[in-house]
Design a protein around this motif. Structure first.
Motif, mmCIF file in Angstrom:
data_model
loop_
_atom_site.group_PDB
_atom_site.id
_atom_site.type_symbol
_atom_site.label_atom_id
_atom_site.label_comp_id
_atom_site.label_asym_id
_atom_site.label_seq_id
_atom_site.Cartn_x
_atom_site.Cartn_y
_atom_site.Cartn_z
ATOM 1 N N THR A 1 132.749 26.250 65.142
ATOM 2 C CA THR A 1 134.009 25.994 65.827
ATOM 3 C C THR A 1 135.110 26.412 64.858
ATOM 4 O OG1 THR A 1 133.996 23.702 65.078
ATOM 5 C CG2 THR A 1 133.186 24.122 67.284
ATOM 6 N N VAL A 2 136.145 27.026 65.395
ATOM 7 C CA VAL A 2 137.196 27.583 64.547
ATOM 8 C C VAL A 2 138.558 27.244 65.134
ATOM 9 C CG1 VAL A 2 138.127 29.684 63.495
ATOM 10 C CG2 VAL A 2 135.682 29.529 63.982
ATOM 11 N N GLN A 3 139.420 26.739 64.280
ATOM 12 C CA GLN A 3 140.811 26.479 64.650
ATOM 13 C C GLN A 3 141.700 27.264 63.694
ATOM 14 O OE1 GLN A 3 142.226 24.430 67.177
ATOM 15 N NE2 GLN A 3 144.011 25.573 66.509
ATOM 16 N N SER A 4 142.553 28.097 64.238
ATOM 17 C CA SER A 4 143.473 28.846 63.390
ATOM 18 C C SER A 4 144.608 27.940 62.941
ATOM 19 C CB SER A 4 144.040 30.057 64.132
ATOM 20 O OG SER A 4 144.968 30.732 63.297
ATOM 21 N N LEU A 5 144.863 27.939 61.643
ATOM 22 C CA LEU A 5 145.973 27.195 61.051
ATOM 23 C C LEU A 5 147.042 28.151 60.520
ATOM 24 C CD1 LEU A 5 143.883 24.611 58.949
ATOM 25 C CD2 LEU A 5 144.843 24.301 61.241
ATOM 26 N N ALA A 6 146.907 29.421 60.873
ATOM 27 C CA ALA A 6 147.783 30.453 60.317
ATOM 28 C C ALA A 6 149.255 30.159 60.571
ATOM 29 C CB ALA A 6 147.409 31.825 60.876
ATOM 30 N N GLY A 7 149.579 29.520 61.667
ATOM 31 C CA GLY A 7 150.960 29.233 61.989
ATOM 32 C C GLY A 7 151.577 28.107 61.181
ATOM 33 N N VAL A 8 150.756 27.354 60.454
ATOM 34 C CA VAL A 8 151.267 26.234 59.671
ATOM 35 C C VAL A 8 152.100 26.734 58.489
ATOM 36 C CG1 VAL A 8 150.627 24.224 58.264
ATOM 37 C CG2 VAL A 8 149.353 24.742 60.364
ATOM 38 N N GLY A 9 151.610 27.779 57.829
ATOM 39 C CA GLY A 9 152.322 28.332 56.682
ATOM 40 C C GLY A 9 152.275 27.414 55.471
ATOM 41 N N LYS A 10 153.202 27.589 54.549
ATOM 42 C CA LYS A 10 153.333 26.762 53.347
ATOM 43 C C LYS A 10 152.086 26.770 52.483
ATOM 44 C CE LYS A 10 156.704 23.881 55.630
ATOM 45 N NZ LYS A 10 157.069 22.579 56.125
ATOM 46 N N GLY A 11 151.277 27.837 52.554
ATOM 47 C CA GLY A 11 150.092 27.942 51.718
ATOM 48 C C GLY A 11 148.819 27.377 52.311
ATOM 49 N N VAL A 12 148.931 26.750 53.502
ATOM 50 C CA VAL A 12 147.750 26.175 54.153
ATOM 51 C C VAL A 12 146.800 27.315 54.531
ATOM 52 C CG1 VAL A 12 146.945 24.911 56.198
ATOM 53 C CG2 VAL A 12 149.027 24.193 55.010
ATOM 54 N N PRO A 13 145.489 27.162 54.280
ATOM 55 C CA PRO A 13 144.533 28.220 54.632
ATOM 56 C C PRO A 13 144.586 28.576 56.121
ATOM 57 C CG PRO A 13 143.504 26.626 53.195
ATOM 58 C CD PRO A 13 144.833 26.046 53.602
ATOM 59 N N ASP A 14 144.128 29.777 56.427
ATOM 60 C CA ASP A 14 144.230 30.324 57.779
ATOM 61 C C ASP A 14 143.324 29.668 58.804
ATOM 62 O OD1 ASP A 14 146.143 32.379 57.167
ATOM 63 O OD2 ASP A 14 144.531 33.472 56.185
ATOM 64 N N LEU A 15 142.122 29.251 58.388
ATOM 65 C CA LEU A 15 141.135 28.782 59.367
ATOM 66 C C LEU A 15 140.509 27.450 58.966
ATOM 67 C CD1 LEU A 15 139.202 32.124 59.968
ATOM 68 C CD2 LEU A 15 141.057 31.175 61.354
ATOM 69 N N LEU A 16 140.363 26.583 59.944
ATOM 70 C CA LEU A 16 139.599 25.346 59.825
ATOM 71 C C LEU A 16 138.298 25.602 60.569
ATOM 72 C CD1 LEU A 16 139.395 22.289 59.170
ATOM 73 C CD2 LEU A 16 140.546 21.879 61.359
ATOM 74 N N VAL A 17 137.170 25.480 59.871
ATOM 75 C CA VAL A 17 135.875 25.867 60.426
ATOM 76 C C VAL A 17 134.907 24.688 60.361
ATOM 77 C CG1 VAL A 17 133.931 27.477 60.223
ATOM 78 C CG2 VAL A 17 136.252 28.232 59.630
ATOM 79 N N GLY A 18 134.228 24.438 61.470
ATOM 80 C CA GLY A 18 133.165 23.441 61.513
ATOM 81 C C GLY A 18 131.847 24.136 61.779
ATOM 82 N N TYR A 19 130.846 23.834 60.954
ATOM 83 C CA TYR A 19 129.547 24.483 61.130
ATOM 84 C C TYR A 19 128.446 23.579 60.581
ATOM 85 C CZ TYR A 19 125.891 28.050 61.012
ATOM 86 O OH TYR A 19 124.726 28.759 61.209
ATOM 87 N N GLN A 20 127.517 23.217 61.436
ATOM 88 C CA GLN A 20 126.357 22.401 61.074
ATOM 89 C C GLN A 20 126.754 21.183 60.237
ATOM 90 O OE1 GLN A 20 123.464 25.089 59.319
ATOM 91 N NE2 GLN A 20 122.851 25.837 61.342
ATOM 92 N N GLY A 21 127.733 20.448 60.721
ATOM 93 C CA GLY A 21 128.154 19.218 60.063
ATOM 94 C C GLY A 21 129.067 19.415 58.862
ATOM 95 N N GLN A 22 129.426 20.627 58.554
ATOM 96 C CA GLN A 22 130.314 20.916 57.430
ATOM 97 C C GLN A 22 131.701 21.273 57.958
ATOM 98 O OE1 GLN A 22 128.722 23.735 54.410
ATOM 99 N NE2 GLN A 22 127.086 23.985 55.918
ATOM 100 N N THR A 23 132.701 20.960 57.177
ATOM 101 C CA THR A 23 134.063 21.397 57.459
ATOM 102 C C THR A 23 134.511 22.273 56.306
ATOM 103 O OG1 THR A 23 134.523 19.366 58.672
ATOM 104 C CG2 THR A 23 136.424 20.636 57.918
ATOM 105 N N LEU A 24 134.977 23.467 56.634
ATOM 106 C CA LEU A 24 135.413 24.414 55.608
ATOM 107 C C LEU A 24 136.810 24.914 55.936
ATOM 108 C CD1 LEU A 24 132.333 25.631 56.796
ATOM 109 C CD2 LEU A 24 132.409 26.239 54.421
#
Length: 95
Positions: free
Chosen positions: A23-46
């Motif tokens: 699952t992928v949520q783009s955070l690109a619009g947040v700015g201020k140095g926040v990473p571009d993508l929030l990723v969930g995969y097999q119980g991990q958040t990256l």
């Protein structure tokens, strides 16, 4: 407010991750140095920062805001990727 600036390969990275079952949520619009993508995969958040691997190395460097944000992050995995394959390697889908 201006539109979020994303790298040319942003959508390809998102599609590759989703095709692998993430699952992928783009955070690109947040700015201020926040990473571009929030990723969930097999119980991990990256968190993934997407850089365009076709640009010169100097144009792939983290910005001052990104360096500051990444340096202060105390959570889970945070990585910089420059291609869909690099993102899939972070997930462990590719070796």
């Amino acid at each position: 407010m201006r539109a979020a600036k994303i790298d040319a390969n942003h959508e390809a990275v998102v599609l590759a991750l989703r095709s692998a079952g993430a699952t992928v949520q783009s955070l690109a619009g947040v700015g201020k140095g926040v990473p571009d993508l929030l990723v969930g995969y097999q119980g991990q958040t990256l968190l993934l920062e997407v850089k365009d691997g076709f640009k010169s190395p100097s144009r792939q460097l983290l910005t001052e805001d990104q360096l500051r944000w990444h340096g202060s992050w105390k959570g889970g995995s945070l990585a910089v990727v420059d291609s869909p394959d690099a993102a899939l390697r972070i997930l462990g889908v590719l070796k």
